[in-house]
Scaffold this active site. Structure first.
Site, PDB file in Angstrom:
ATOM      1  N   TYR A 126      40.064  38.847  48.660  1.00 18.96           N
ATOM      2  CA  TYR A 126      39.509  37.605  48.107  1.00 18.96           C
ATOM      3  C   TYR A 126      38.245  37.256  48.878  1.00 18.96           C
ATOM      4  CZ  TYR A 126      43.799  37.404  45.533  1.00 18.96           C
ATOM      5  OH  TYR A 126      44.821  37.735  44.675  1.00 18.96           O
ATOM      6  N   SER A 127      37.156  36.982  48.141  1.00 18.84           N
ATOM      7  CA  SER A 127      35.905  36.583  48.786  1.00 18.84           C
ATOM      8  C   SER A 127      36.127  35.262  49.505  1.00 18.84           C
ATOM      9  CB  SER A 127      34.811  36.344  47.758  1.00 18.84           C
ATOM     10  OG  SER A 127      34.627  37.481  46.964  1.00 18.84           O
ATOM     11  N   GLU A 143      29.101  43.143  43.899  1.00 21.85           N
ATOM     12  CA  GLU A 143      30.533  43.139  44.208  1.00 21.85           C
ATOM     13  C   GLU A 143      31.257  42.587  42.994  1.00 21.85           C
ATOM     14  OE1 GLU A 143      32.115  42.896  48.332  1.00 21.85           O
ATOM     15  OE2 GLU A 143      32.588  40.882  47.657  1.00 21.85           O
ATOM     16  N   CYS A 173      28.070  38.850  41.982  1.00 23.02           N
ATOM     17  CA  CYS A 173      29.506  38.845  42.284  1.00 23.02           C
ATOM     18  C   CYS A 173      30.300  38.273  41.115  1.00 23.02           C
ATOM     19  CB  CYS A 173      29.767  38.010  43.541  1.00 23.02           C
ATOM     20  SG  CYS A 173      31.475  38.118  44.096  1.00 23.02           S
ATOM     21  N   TYR A 196      34.779  42.856  40.289  1.00 23.07           N
ATOM     22  CA  TYR A 196      36.195  43.239  40.305  1.00 23.07           C
ATOM     23  C   TYR A 196      36.865  42.850  39.019  1.00 23.07           C
ATOM     24  CZ  TYR A 196      35.995  38.399  42.089  1.00 23.07           C
ATOM     25  OH  TYR A 196      35.711  37.064  42.272  1.00 23.07           O
TER      26      TYR A 196
HETATM   27  C1  LIG Z   1      35.853  42.455  46.905  1.00 21.00           C
HETATM   28  C2  LIG Z   1      36.789  41.645  46.011  1.00 21.00           C
HETATM   29  C3  LIG Z   1      36.724  40.257  46.035  1.00 21.00           C
HETATM   30  C4  LIG Z   1      37.555  39.509  45.219  1.00 21.00           C
HETATM   31  N1  LIG Z   1      37.459  38.153  45.251  1.00 21.00           N
HETATM   32  C5  LIG Z   1      38.243  37.393  44.460  1.00 21.00           C
HETATM   33  C6  LIG Z   1      38.120  35.956  44.483  1.00 21.00           C
HETATM   34  O1  LIG Z   1      37.283  35.383  45.191  1.00 21.00           O
HETATM   35  N2  LIG Z   1      38.955  35.250  43.680  1.00 21.00           N
HETATM   36  C7  LIG Z   1      39.875  35.855  42.854  1.00 21.00           C
HETATM   37  O2  LIG Z   1      40.616  35.144  42.152  1.00 21.00           O
HETATM   38  N3  LIG Z   1      39.995  37.222  42.820  1.00 21.00           N
HETATM   39  C8  LIG Z   1      39.226  37.988  43.605  1.00 21.00           C
HETATM   40  N4  LIG Z   1      39.361  39.361  43.587  1.00 21.00           N
HETATM   41  C9  LIG Z   1      40.432  39.974  42.749  1.00 21.00           C
HETATM   42  C10 LIG Z   1      41.747  40.035  43.566  1.00 21.00           C
HETATM   43  O3  LIG Z   1      41.604  40.963  44.640  1.00 21.00           O
HETATM   44  C11 LIG Z   1      42.950  40.524  42.753  1.00 21.00           C
HETATM   45  O4  LIG Z   1      42.611  41.749  42.149  1.00 21.00           O
HETATM   46  C12 LIG Z   1      43.386  39.543  41.685  1.00 21.00           C
HETATM   47  O5  LIG Z   1      43.755  38.299  42.237  1.00 21.00           O
HETATM   48  C13 LIG Z   1      44.606  40.131  40.930  1.00 21.00           C
HETATM   49  O6  LIG Z   1      45.605  40.425  41.842  1.00 21.00           O
HETATM   50  P1  LIG Z   1      47.120  40.105  41.505  1.00 21.00           P
HETATM   51  O7  LIG Z   1      47.955  40.603  42.620  1.00 21.00           O
HETATM   52  O8  LIG Z   1      47.269  38.670  41.130  1.00 21.00           O
HETATM   53  O9  LIG Z   1      47.356  40.939  40.183  1.00 21.00           O
HETATM   54  P2  LIG Z   1      48.210  42.289  40.029  1.00 21.00           P
HETATM   55  O10 LIG Z   1      49.648  41.950  39.970  1.00 21.00           O
HETATM   56  O11 LIG Z   1      47.750  43.256  41.055  1.00 21.00           O
HETATM   57  O12 LIG Z   1      47.721  42.759  38.602  1.00 21.00           O
HETATM   58  C14 LIG Z   1      46.372  43.211  38.450  1.00 21.00           C
HETATM   59  C15 LIG Z   1      46.197  43.921  37.110  1.00 21.00           C
HETATM   60  O13 LIG Z   1      47.025  45.025  37.089  1.00 21.00           O
HETATM   61  C16 LIG Z   1      47.532  45.226  35.793  1.00 21.00           C
HETATM   62  N5  LIG Z   1      48.994  45.279  35.853  1.00 21.00           N
HETATM   63  C17 LIG Z   1      49.761  45.130  36.953  1.00 21.00           C
HETATM   64  N6  LIG Z   1      51.044  45.276  36.656  1.00 21.00           N
HETATM   65  C18 LIG Z   1      51.106  45.546  35.345  1.00 21.00           C
HETATM   66  C19 LIG Z   1      52.151  45.782  34.438  1.00 21.00           C
HETATM   67  N7  LIG Z   1      53.445  45.817  34.826  1.00 21.00           N
HETATM   68  N8  LIG Z   1      51.851  45.989  33.139  1.00 21.00           N
HETATM   69  C20 LIG Z   1      50.575  45.964  32.703  1.00 21.00           C
HETATM   70  N9  LIG Z   1      49.538  45.756  33.535  1.00 21.00           N
HETATM   71  C21 LIG Z   1      49.797  45.539  34.825  1.00 21.00           C
HETATM   72  C22 LIG Z   1      47.061  44.146  34.938  1.00 21.00           C
HETATM   73  O14 LIG Z   1      45.968  44.664  34.197  1.00 21.00           O
HETATM   74  C23 LIG Z   1      46.528  43.132  35.885  1.00 21.00           C
HETATM   75  O15 LIG Z   1      45.374  42.565  35.336  1.00 21.00           O
HETATM   76  C24 LIG Z   1      38.506  40.139  44.371  1.00 21.00           C
HETATM   77  C25 LIG Z   1      38.557  41.540  44.360  1.00 21.00           C
HETATM   78  C26 LIG Z   1      37.715  42.281  45.143  1.00 21.00           C
HETATM   79  C27 LIG Z   1      37.805  43.786  45.101  1.00 21.00           C
END
Ligand SMILES: Cc1cc2nc3c(=O)[nH]c(=O)nc-3n(C[C@H](O)[C@H](O)[C@H](O)COP(=O)(O)OP(=O)(O)OC[C@H]3O[C@@H](n4cnc5c(N)ncnc54)[C@H](O)[C@@H]3O)c2cc1C
Length: 299
Positions: free
Chosen positions: A81-82, A297, A257, A299
């Site tokens: 997360y940024s 950056e 971003c 995502y």
């Molecule tokens: C450098 C960087 C900075 C970031 N900054 C931010 C920020 O400032 N704020 C922010 O909100 N986010 C940010 N993100 C994104 C964050 O890291 C996460 O990727 C985001 O919050 C999703 O994670 P999660 O664990 O909630 O989702 P996850 O549970 O990991 O799911 C992510 C995706 O995986 C898929 N998926 C997972 N499980 C299934 C399943 N069973 N069936 C179908 N599809 C599935 C879906 O497509 C889903 O969209 C950033 C990412 C990067 C790389």
């Protein structure tokens, strides 16, 4: 044509926390940034890190480890997360870091809504909860060391986060930012414009203090010249000549971003401008990237 390398700020090496020994940071602020009736839910979350030894700079990200485990019993992988605060955090003297987290919602194979694991964990957390985090990382989105560089900052959705940190730092610095500053942010609607709407004007105030030009592109409320949804690259057209002279001057840095896929239309706009200036865009873009002046950056 070659463009000089941009010197960026250099992060100091703080304490080391990895997935096996995360730091348990306490939530000290937790509030919703989006209006209750907006389509997406995004929260501002502040974590106390004053006893952690963790250090960070504006534009870096932090790793959060969600609860639960993989099928083989290992911990779930960290999500990045940024960081949306300047290096000391939102509250002076109390070292903290803030995040701007959107609750991810997607549909499973039965079209049932499923929440993202880590974003749901963070969005559901409350003041006093402990969040396992690992070191701050990332060198792409670091600010230039010199305050004379012209900055073009472009973000969509939670991509606003590093720019809040930039602007907080710049507006708190004793010396003014001497380069020009343009911030373009894309959201669906005004009420979803994070940190710049009728109930939270933080970024509007920070831009004013720092002398930066803030422009919002509201894709569901504004139309571009061809009558389609207006996105950030369309909004940048209104500053076409200013951007062109910034590029011609060659002392600038671009930071993008947010949503994956946003780079293309921005790159197209830069191609148009740089072609008019007589540059070969694919070569110039590569030079800019290598010089640390084209920073993406998504995502
Ligand atoms: C450098 C960087 C900075 C970031 N900054 C931010 C920020 O400032 N704020 C922010 O909100 N986010 C940010 N993100 C994104 C964050 O890291 C996460 O990727 C985001 O919050 C999703 O994670 P999660 O664990 O909630 O989702 P996850 O549970 O990991 O799911 C992510 C995706 O995986 C898929 N998926 C997972 N499980 C299934 C399943 N069973 N069936 C179908 N599809 C599935 C879906 O497509 C889903 O969209 C950033 C990412 C990067 C790389």
């Amino acid at each position: 044509m070659s463009i000089p390398k941009l010197d960026k700020l250099v992060p100091t090496k703080g304490a080391s926390y990895k997935i096996k020994n995360p730091y348990l940071a306490t939530v000290t602020q937790h509030y919703e940034l989006s209006k209750v009736d907006s389509a997406d839910q995004t929260f501002h979350i502040t974590l106390d890190i004053k006893n952690s030894g963790i250090t960070y700079l504006e534009g870096q990200s932090i790793g959060v480890i969600p609860p639960g485990q993989r099928d083989d019993g290992r911990k779930l992988k960290a999500r990045l997360y940024s960081i949306s605060s300047a290096r000391d955090g939102d509250n002076e003297g109390l070292l903290s870091l803030s995040l701007s987290v959107k609750r991810l919602v997607y549909q499973d194979s039965d079209q049932k809504d499923v929440f993202g694991t880590c974003s749901d964990f963070l969005c559901n957390s409350k003041k006093g909860d402990k969040i396992p985090i690992i070191n701050a990382t990332g060198r792409i989105m670091l600010l230039p060391a010199s305050n004379q560089v012209d900055l073009i900052l472009i973000g969509t959705g939670t991509g606003v986060a590093p720019f809040r940190g930039f602007l907080q730092h710049i507006s708190q610095s004793p010396s003014k930012w001497l380069g020009k500053g343009f911030l373009y942010l894309g959201f669906k609607r005004q009420k979803e414009a994070l940190y710049c709407n009728s109930y939270n004007q933080e970024l509007i105030d920070l831009c004013q203090k720092a002398g930066f030009n803030l422009n919002l592109a509201l894709s569901r409320e504004e139309k571009n010249q061809s009558g389609s949804r207006l996105y950030v690259a369309d909004k940048m057209l209104s500053d076409y000549e200013a951007i062109k002279s910034i590029i011609a001057n060659k002392n600038f840095a671009v930071y993008v971003c947010g949503l994956k896929g946003m780079e293309e239309s921005i790159s197209d706009l830069f191609e148009k401008i740089t072609t008019e200036l007589g540059y070969d865009w694919p070569i110039f873009k590569k030079e800019l990237r290598l010089a640390g002046r084209w920073n993406i950056e998504v995502y």
